[in-house]
Design a protein around this motif. Structure first.
Motif, mmCIF file in Angstrom:
data_model
loop_
_atom_site.group_PDB
_atom_site.id
_atom_site.type_symbol
_atom_site.label_atom_id
_atom_site.label_comp_id
_atom_site.label_asym_id
_atom_site.label_seq_id
_atom_site.Cartn_x
_atom_site.Cartn_y
_atom_site.Cartn_z
ATOM 1 N N VAL A 1 0.835 -1.201 0.000
ATOM 2 C CA VAL A 1 0.000 0.000 0.000
ATOM 3 C C VAL A 1 0.873 1.256 0.000
ATOM 4 N N GLU A 2 1.899 1.267 0.849
ATOM 5 C CA GLU A 2 2.783 2.423 0.932
ATOM 6 C C GLU A 2 3.465 2.699 -0.416
ATOM 7 N N ASP A 3 3.930 1.654 -1.085
ATOM 8 C CA ASP A 3 4.567 1.834 -2.396
ATOM 9 C C ASP A 3 3.597 2.446 -3.399
ATOM 10 N N PHE A 4 2.345 1.984 -3.357
ATOM 11 C CA PHE A 4 1.341 2.523 -4.281
ATOM 12 C C PHE A 4 1.099 3.996 -3.988
ATOM 13 N N VAL A 5 0.975 4.328 -2.702
ATOM 14 C CA VAL A 5 0.721 5.711 -2.304
ATOM 15 C C VAL A 5 1.862 6.617 -2.748
ATOM 16 N N ARG A 6 3.082 6.187 -2.547
ATOM 17 C CA ARG A 6 4.234 7.028 -2.884
ATOM 18 C C ARG A 6 4.457 7.135 -4.386
ATOM 19 N N ALA A 7 3.947 6.155 -5.126
ATOM 20 C CA ALA A 7 4.046 6.227 -6.587
ATOM 21 C C ALA A 7 2.971 7.139 -7.167
ATOM 22 N N HIS A 8 1.966 7.473 -6.333
ATOM 23 C CA HIS A 8 0.884 8.356 -6.773
ATOM 24 C C HIS A 8 0.666 9.408 -5.682
ATOM 25 N N PRO A 9 1.554 10.394 -5.609
ATOM 26 C CA PRO A 9 1.549 11.332 -4.482
ATOM 27 C C PRO A 9 0.331 12.252 -4.390
ATOM 28 N N SER A 10 -0.602 12.127 -5.308
ATOM 29 C CA SER A 10 -1.849 12.884 -5.211
ATOM 30 C C SER A 10 -2.996 11.901 -5.414
ATOM 31 N N LEU A 11 -3.530 11.439 -4.316
ATOM 32 C CA LEU A 11 -4.571 10.413 -4.394
ATOM 33 C C LEU A 11 -5.411 10.408 -3.125
ATOM 34 N N THR A 12 -6.455 9.562 -3.144
ATOM 35 C CA THR A 12 -7.353 9.403 -1.998
ATOM 36 C C THR A 12 -7.258 7.967 -1.499
ATOM 37 N N VAL A 13 -7.176 7.827 -0.187
ATOM 38 C CA VAL A 13 -7.168 6.505 0.433
ATOM 39 C C VAL A 13 -8.424 6.369 1.281
ATOM 40 N N GLN B 1 -19.854 0.148 7.981
ATOM 41 C CA GLN B 1 -20.004 0.781 9.284
ATOM 42 C C GLN B 1 -19.543 2.229 9.122
ATOM 43 N N GLY B 2 -20.517 3.100 8.915
ATOM 44 C CA GLY B 2 -20.235 4.475 8.510
ATOM 45 C C GLY B 2 -19.284 5.231 9.417
ATOM 46 N N ASP B 3 -19.412 5.051 10.734
ATOM 47 C CA ASP B 3 -18.570 5.820 11.649
ATOM 48 C C ASP B 3 -17.123 5.360 11.655
ATOM 49 N N LYS B 4 -16.852 4.235 10.973
ATOM 50 C CA LYS B 4 -15.479 3.741 10.910
ATOM 51 C C LYS B 4 -14.853 3.939 9.529
ATOM 52 N N THR B 5 -15.557 4.604 8.637
ATOM 53 C CA THR B 5 -14.999 4.899 7.323
ATOM 54 C C THR B 5 -14.010 6.058 7.437
ATOM 55 N N ASP B 6 -12.814 5.844 6.929
ATOM 56 C CA ASP B 6 -11.754 6.849 7.001
ATOM 57 C C ASP B 6 -11.350 7.216 5.578
ATOM 58 N N ILE B 7 -11.510 8.490 5.226
ATOM 59 C CA ILE B 7 -11.161 8.961 3.886
ATOM 60 C C ILE B 7 -10.098 10.040 4.011
ATOM 61 N N VAL B 8 -8.941 9.821 3.376
ATOM 62 C CA VAL B 8 -7.819 10.753 3.473
ATOM 63 C C VAL B 8 -7.377 11.147 2.064
ATOM 64 N N HIS B 9 -7.277 12.453 1.839
ATOM 65 C CA HIS B 9 -6.816 12.961 0.546
ATOM 66 C C HIS B 9 -5.354 13.388 0.704
ATOM 67 N N LEU B 10 -4.455 12.746 -0.036
ATOM 68 C CA LEU B 10 -3.020 12.997 0.080
ATOM 69 C C LEU B 10 -2.492 13.723 -1.156
ATOM 70 N N HIS B 11 -1.538 14.604 -0.922
ATOM 71 C CA HIS B 11 -0.900 15.292 -2.037
ATOM 72 C C HIS B 11 0.405 15.916 -1.578
ATOM 73 N N GLY B 12 1.340 16.008 -2.469
ATOM 74 C CA GLY B 12 2.588 16.731 -2.248
ATOM 75 C C GLY B 12 3.244 16.491 -0.906
ATOM 76 N N THR B 13 3.191 17.521 -0.060
ATOM 77 C CA THR B 13 3.855 17.451 1.254
ATOM 78 C C THR B 13 2.867 17.155 2.376
ATOM 79 N N SER B 14 1.729 16.589 2.056
ATOM 80 C CA SER B 14 0.693 16.304 3.058
ATOM 81 C C SER B 14 1.242 15.449 4.205
ATOM 82 N N THR B 15 0.864 15.813 5.429
ATOM 83 C CA THR B 15 1.279 15.045 6.614
ATOM 84 C C THR B 15 0.149 14.174 7.136
ATOM 85 N N LEU B 16 -0.961 14.137 6.409
ATOM 86 C CA LEU B 16 -2.090 13.309 6.833
ATOM 87 C C LEU B 16 -1.709 11.831 6.758
ATOM 88 N N THR B 17 -2.306 11.019 7.622
ATOM 89 C CA THR B 17 -2.050 9.574 7.623
ATOM 90 C C THR B 17 -3.368 8.815 7.681
#
Length: 413
Positions: free
Chosen positions: A116-128, A288-304
């Protein structure tokens, strides 16, 4: 003769005694079809979970049901057959790296986290997106499950042995452990921890212990040897559908039991989110709606995002705080108990030191298969100094406590 991989001796108390491998190897379809199944024993397992947003530890209840020794041996053998068939199906469908729970893949969580990490870093602007399925095991539809079992076994109707196994985990009977404990005779037997039958079913009935039955048309018990492989079987069609939908949109799809992850281009996340809900609904399940986690990553984003026990993103991977806090609690509890028992033995003249070898194996680098060794392997695989730093604090604490205990040893004899 080599012991088959599916055989595992179990030491818990139940309505029978542990069985040897010969029992399992002697099983035939006729024997299984005629087998009389015992009630499962049900209890609630309480796990402490650290809530990052709330900054506190809260209890989480998990209903567990475990089978008698004979029943567990049968279910283990049939689960092994099912896993073999499923693995061949996954390989044929190109899903080997997609479905990662309850399979002997020779890999650990950090390998799949790395994917997963490799995929994320190969696409630095994406949604997880990370999803949880509501009441996963409790909502598996029996009719759908039976149809999928017949499909994987390539038969129009289940054989009498497989039908018996299917009924054992769909129309199952169970007793509550707390109900057994209400009776002094059974409570004493539970405390004795000897390899004897807890009671006969006739005795259980005579004591008035309720024997309940799953009368719903859905749900399988969580905790039997075949529950996990049946859950994977149930999700096989869903996995195939979502892998196809994700692939054609340049996205990554992975499932670990009821935890689903999709990493995708930012323009695709809404349609894939909708597809997850739609396809789950077609299989009688829901998010389970309250456990859905959506993160938008880009560039220098520090979100995890949290996945497989890690916090992942564009920066260094870290161990999930709840995993780390759980290990701290476990270590503190084990150290306190060892010190208490050791000091009592010294006071009674039965020892002249607190024995710490098991603690070293369990909580330091001396052990090859403990949490700190796992953390080291995670740090290596994920190339993460941050994980090493997290583990270092725990390691330092454990070594300090072990050194302090040695200072409390009694005089040499």
């Amino acid at each position: 003769m080599k012991t088959p991989d599916w055989y595992r001796p179990r030491g818990y108390l139940h309505f029978d005694v542990p069985v040897k491998v010969a029992f399992g190897e002697g099983l035939t379809p006729t024997i299984v079809a005629a087998h009389v199944w015992s009630p499962l024993i049900h209890y609630i397992k309480i796990e402490k979970r650290y809530k990052v947003k709330e900054r506190k530890t809260v209890p989480k209840e998990r209903p567990i049901m475990f089978a008698s020794h004979r029943d567990a041996c049968i279910l283990s053998k049939y689960s092994a057959d099912l896993v073999t068939r499923l693995d061949a199906w996954y390989a044929a469908k190109g899903l080997d790296d997609t479905v990662i729970a309850y399979r002997a893949l020779g890999k650990s969580n950090y390998h799949f986290a790395k994917r997963v990490e490799d995929f994320v870093r190969a696409h630095p602007s994406l949604t997880v997106m990370c999803f949880d399925v509501t009441g996963f095991f409790d909502n598996l539809d029996h009719k759908r499950l039976k149809a999928r079992l017949k499909a994987i076994l390539e038969c129009d109707e289940l054989g009498t042995d497989w039908y018996a196994v299917f009924k054992a985990v769909t129309s199952y009977h169970y007793v509550h452990l707390d109900e057994l404990r209400k009776h002094d005779q059974l409570a004493e037997r539970l405390k004795a921890r000897k390899p004897h039958p807890l009671a006969t079913i006739e005795q259980v009935k005579a004591l008035g212990v309720p024997i309940e039955k799953n009368r719903a048309k859905k749900g399988i018990p969580q905790g039997t040897p075949i529950s996990a492989s049946l859950s994977n079987l149930y999700m096989a069609e869903f996995d195939e559908q979502m892998e196809a939908e994700a692939s054609k949109r340049g996205a990554l799809y992975q499932r670990y039991s009821d935890d689903i992850l999709i990493a995708c281009p930012k323009t695709r996340w809404k349609v894939l989110h909708a597809l997850i809900e739609e396809k789950l609904g077609e299989h009688g399940l829901a998010l389970q709606g309250d456990k859905t986690d959506i993160v938008h990553l880009h560039g220098t984003s520090t979100l995890t995002f949290q996945y497989l026990g890690y916090q992942l993103g564009l920066g260094e991977a870290r161990l999930r705080l709840k995993s780390l806090s759980r290990q701290w609690r476990t270590a503190k509890r084990a150290l306190k108990k060892a010190e208490r028992v050791g000091l009592r033995a010294i006071a009674q003249g039965k020892a002249n030191q607190i024995y710490t070898r098991k603690l070293y194996m369990r909580f330091t680098r001396a052990g090859a298969r403990n949490f700190l060794a796992y953390a080291d392997r995670s740090a290596d695989t994920l190339a993460s100094p941050a994980i090493r730093k997290q583990a270092k604090r725990l390691r330092k604490f454990v070594h300090g406590e072990l050194a302090r205990m040695k200072g409390k040893s009694g005089p040499k004899s």
